[in-house]
Motif scaffolding. Sequence first.
Motif, mmCIF file in Angstrom:
data_model
loop_
_atom_site.group_PDB
_atom_site.id
_atom_site.type_symbol
_atom_site.label_atom_id
_atom_site.label_comp_id
_atom_site.label_asym_id
_atom_site.label_seq_id
_atom_site.Cartn_x
_atom_site.Cartn_y
_atom_site.Cartn_z
ATOM 1 N N PRO A 19 0.795 -1.233 0.000
ATOM 2 C CA PRO A 19 0.000 0.000 0.000
ATOM 3 C C PRO A 19 0.831 1.289 0.000
ATOM 4 C CG PRO A 19 -0.920 -1.571 1.549
ATOM 5 C CD PRO A 19 0.378 -2.151 1.071
ATOM 6 N N ASP A 20 1.914 1.334 0.741
ATOM 7 C CA ASP A 20 2.753 2.540 0.758
ATOM 8 C C ASP A 20 3.461 2.738 -0.577
ATOM 9 O OD1 ASP A 20 2.040 3.227 3.351
ATOM 10 O OD2 ASP A 20 3.685 2.074 4.223
ATOM 11 N N THR A 21 3.880 1.648 -1.196
ATOM 12 C CA THR A 21 4.496 1.732 -2.522
ATOM 13 C C THR A 21 3.482 2.243 -3.528
ATOM 14 O OG1 THR A 21 5.989 -0.101 -2.017
ATOM 15 C CG2 THR A 21 5.653 0.417 -4.342
ATOM 16 N N ARG A 22 2.294 1.656 -3.526
ATOM 17 C CA ARG A 22 1.253 2.065 -4.473
ATOM 18 C C ARG A 22 0.901 3.534 -4.320
ATOM 19 N NH1 ARG A 22 -2.771 -1.702 -2.687
ATOM 20 N NH2 ARG A 22 -4.198 -0.043 -3.259
ATOM 21 N N ALA A 23 0.884 4.012 -3.086
ATOM 22 C CA ALA A 23 0.525 5.418 -2.844
ATOM 23 C C ALA A 23 1.512 6.377 -3.508
ATOM 24 C CB ALA A 23 0.458 5.680 -1.344
ATOM 25 N N ALA A 24 2.734 5.923 -3.746
ATOM 26 C CA ALA A 24 3.754 6.774 -4.346
ATOM 27 C C ALA A 24 3.718 6.751 -5.875
ATOM 28 C CB ALA A 24 5.136 6.347 -3.859
ATOM 29 N N SER A 28 -1.938 4.310 -8.670
ATOM 30 C CA SER A 28 -1.848 3.658 -7.359
ATOM 31 C C SER A 28 -2.737 2.428 -7.231
ATOM 32 C CB SER A 28 -2.182 4.663 -6.257
ATOM 33 O OG SER A 28 -3.490 5.158 -6.433
ATOM 34 N N ASP A 29 -3.348 1.990 -8.327
ATOM 35 C CA ASP A 29 -4.174 0.786 -8.282
ATOM 36 C C ASP A 29 -3.309 -0.454 -8.063
ATOM 37 O OD1 ASP A 29 -6.320 2.416 -8.910
ATOM 38 O OD2 ASP A 29 -6.272 1.917 -11.047
ATOM 39 N N THR A 80 12.051 1.018 -5.364
ATOM 40 C CA THR A 80 11.212 0.484 -4.288
ATOM 41 C C THR A 80 12.103 -0.257 -3.305
ATOM 42 O OG1 THR A 80 9.355 0.173 -5.803
ATOM 43 C CG2 THR A 80 9.262 -1.025 -3.734
ATOM 44 N N ARG A 115 6.294 12.181 -6.146
ATOM 45 C CA ARG A 115 5.212 13.000 -5.598
ATOM 46 C C ARG A 115 5.795 13.956 -4.554
ATOM 47 N NH1 ARG A 115 0.179 11.482 -6.994
ATOM 48 N NH2 ARG A 115 -0.077 9.380 -7.786
ATOM 49 N N SER A 117 4.492 14.919 -1.992
ATOM 50 C CA SER A 117 4.144 14.426 -0.654
ATOM 51 C C SER A 117 4.967 13.204 -0.220
ATOM 52 C CB SER A 117 2.663 14.069 -0.607
ATOM 53 O OG SER A 117 2.378 13.058 -1.568
ATOM 54 N N ASN A 118 5.806 12.669 -1.108
ATOM 55 C CA ASN A 118 6.572 11.457 -0.805
ATOM 56 C C ASN A 118 7.908 11.835 -0.151
ATOM 57 O OD1 ASN A 118 7.958 9.038 -0.777
ATOM 58 N ND2 ASN A 118 7.406 8.462 -2.858
#
Length: 143
Positions: A19-24, A28-29, A80, A115, A117-118
């Motif tokens: 989930p944290d990887t996808r958020a970046a 993000s699916d 990653t 991002r 935010s990342n």
Amino acid sequence: MRPATLGDWARLFHWRNDPDTRAAFKNSDAVTLGEHCAWLKKTIDDKHAKVFVARDTQIGEYVGTVRLDVKGKSADVSLTVEPRLRGKGYGKQILDRLDVEARALGVQRLRAEIRYSNAASLRVFSAAGKHILCEKPMCIRLA
């Protein structure tokens, strides 16, 4: 660090769907296993793409992956780190090693879209001495 093989599918699939990887990611699916395996085969077969997996031989674990999408003398970077091992400096070590691999491929400039935010990725790229250009919502890192 070594080139990824089809035998790395499970670890790369796990890391991709974290989930944290996808958020970046831009997308993000979560990906299905079939989508992931098709992507991995296509990427390994692509002469302009290089996927590496990094392993810490002292602890005997794989610690992350990095992909280069080569475009002439420049390349886009995607990094990653194994979720359980984040915050331990592996990201910087992978980027340091990537510089060697990139030069061997004739790549002179690395680029990553991150991002705004990342914060973790921004810190990793900064620690590796990468130049930062930020404009919300993405930051562009150039080496």
